[in-house]
Design an enzyme around this catalytic site. Structure first.
Site: not given
Ligand code: G6P
Length: 471
Positions: A162, A370
């Site tokens: 992602h 991003d």
């Molecule tokens: C990004 C990453 C996700 C992640 C999100 C939130 O979008 O690509 O995999 O879940 O951030 O971050 P966190 O550390 O809270 O999962």
């Protein structure tokens, strides 16, 4: 042990551990994102989601959510520190985002990353039916495809990243670069957000592992691994329907009133993250206030910065810096009852978010780097009357698709200021044309189209595809 023909593997389970008013933990389906993408499919096939439920200690046993089995993977306090906060979010995250903060390399973090990836692979191997389709998500789990293939060569394995995948010059810093690439190459199909990322990966496969590679295919012993760009999207129809709801429209009007009925409302909504360009944006805004190009009474900036990864040092430093800067700007340019910036660091529910999108004449999304940025897409989906202007960084994956936005280079302060002024001063006809074109794009390229195109490429036997097209 219950087995499934479709298994999604992601660091987080698709549920929120929000705390109910009585202090109990409440489990519910997270809105948006992957869950809504896969929901129609997951409902129709015996499916399991493998992931971490948040917190440390033994994995809780969770009920099924909409018929989807939740297989929890536990993280110990050491795993949380060294895998999630360490290797995932203090090594890979900064490295993959142009090293805008210095990536840190520690051997102990790498050991934890291997250990946790192994645990995810074993949990997945247990719940997958013979020949099942497994879809592994994101940078926390890059070793899982390779480890899983060793355990279960019968599976069809997909991996989707992602976040951006960096150019070779940066990736080459990584002490365990070969192992990481080999881990990803355990997949049958590796999906990226942008074609450039697939290109970077192909170059590295040749440079580091000596494999024959094009931007579409990589030869690994007797297998061919396919790679490609599959830009992720949102549930466009769901956001549009939410934004059009009478209570949301009324809430948007109320918000505008509470903001002092200004001529223009600018909204920024980010996770509190150094990749999001929040400081650069605040600096541009403060210079526009100082020069008088923007006046506090006419224009209001709402900055939402949701706390994220709060125990990681770089995130703590950033939050302190941003809050100091917001305080300085409000102290210098605000008036009693009229702050220059309305700053909020709290999560919002979906309806409140939609109301914020509807009140925003300009949405400023200016990350330094991003993978995609779904907030930019959500804003466009929420502008059901085709008004509003999107200011968007060229360095967000979304810029490749939303090219009718006001595109800016967030490192160029003058360019950023100019872009913001152009968006603020956009004429209704031009803004309407741009918004309609972007909305049209998102209706055709929503999250279901994304899941469908990826899974149909992964599952060339066609059985999942048949179920998808009937959903
Ligand atoms: C990004 C990453 C996700 C992640 C999100 C939130 O979008 O690509 O995999 O879940 O951030 O971050 P966190 O550390 O809270 O999962």
């Amino acid at each position: 042990m219950r087995q499934s023909s479709l298994v999604v593997v992601a660091n987080r389970l698709p549920i929120d551990d929000s705390v109910a008013p009585d202090g109990a933990c409440e489990w519910r389906r997270s809105p948006g994102g992957l869950v809504s993408a896969l929901h129609p499919l997951l409902r129709q096939t015996p499916a399991t989601w493998v992931g971490w439920a948040g917190g440390t200690g033994p994995a809780p046993v969770l009920p099924d959510v909409d018929g989807v089995h939740m297989r929890t993977v536990p993280l110990s306090a050491d795993d949380l520190r060294d895998h999630y906060e360490g290797f995932a979010n203090a090594t890979l995250w900064p490295l993959y985002h142009d090293a805008v903060e210095q990536p840190e390399y520690h051997r102990r973090w790498w050991e934890a990353y291997q250990r946790v990836n192994q645990r995810f692979a074993e949990a997945t191997a247990e719940v997958a039916d013979p020949g099942a389709v497994v879809w592994v998500q994101d940078y926390h789990l890059q070793l899982v495809p390779g480890l899983l293939r060793e355990l279960r060569p019968d599976l069809r394995i997909g991996f989707f990243l992602h976040v951006p995948f960096p150019p070779p010059e940066l990736f080459m810093q990584l002490p365990r670069r070969a192992e990481l690439l080999r881990g990803m190459l355990g997949a049958d199909l590796i999906g990226f957000q942008r074609a450039q990322a697939a290109h970077n990966f192909a170059q590295l496969a040749t440079k580091v592992l000596g494999l024959p590679a094009t931007d579409r295919r990589i030869g690994v012993q007797d297998r061919v691994v396919r790679i490609g760009a599959y830009p992720v999207s949102i549930d466009t129809a769901e956001m549009a329907a939410l934004a059009a709801r009478p209570d949301v429209t009324a809430r948007a009007r109320r918000l505008r009133h509470d903001l002092g009925d200004p001529e223009r409302v600018i909204l920024s909504l980010d996770r509190m993250d150094y990749t999001k360009g929040i400081e650069q944006r605040l600096k541009a805004y403060s210079e526009l206030l100082a020069s008088g190009d923007v006046k506090v009474r006419d224009t209001v900036l709402v900055q939402v910065a949701m706390p994220s990864r709060e125990r990681v040092g770089q995130y703590q430093i950033l939050r302190d810096r941003i809050e100091r800067e917001v305080g300085r700007i409000n102290g210098e340019f605000g008036r009693v009852g009229e702050p220059a910036i309305h700053y909020l660091s709290q999560p919002f529910d979906r309806a409140e978010l939609a109301a914020l999108y509807r009140v925003a004449d300009v949405m400023a999304v200016t990350p330094l780097r991003d993978g995609m940025n779904l907030v930019a897409k959500e804003y466009v989906a929420a502008r059901v009357d085709d008004t509003g202007a999107l200011l968007l960084s060229e360095f967000a994956g979304a810029a490749a698709e939303l090219d009718r936005a006001y595109l800016v280079n967030p490192h160029d302060l003058d360019g950023l200021k100019q872009g913001l002024l152009s968006a603020l001063r956009a004429g209704p006809a031009d803004a309407g044309d741009r918004m309609r074109a972007m909305r049209d794009h998102l209706h055709r390229h929503d999250i279901r189209a994304w899941a469908r195109s990826y899974l149909s490429a992964l599952d060339d036997t066609g059985s999942l595809l048949t179920r998808l097209s009937s959903s």
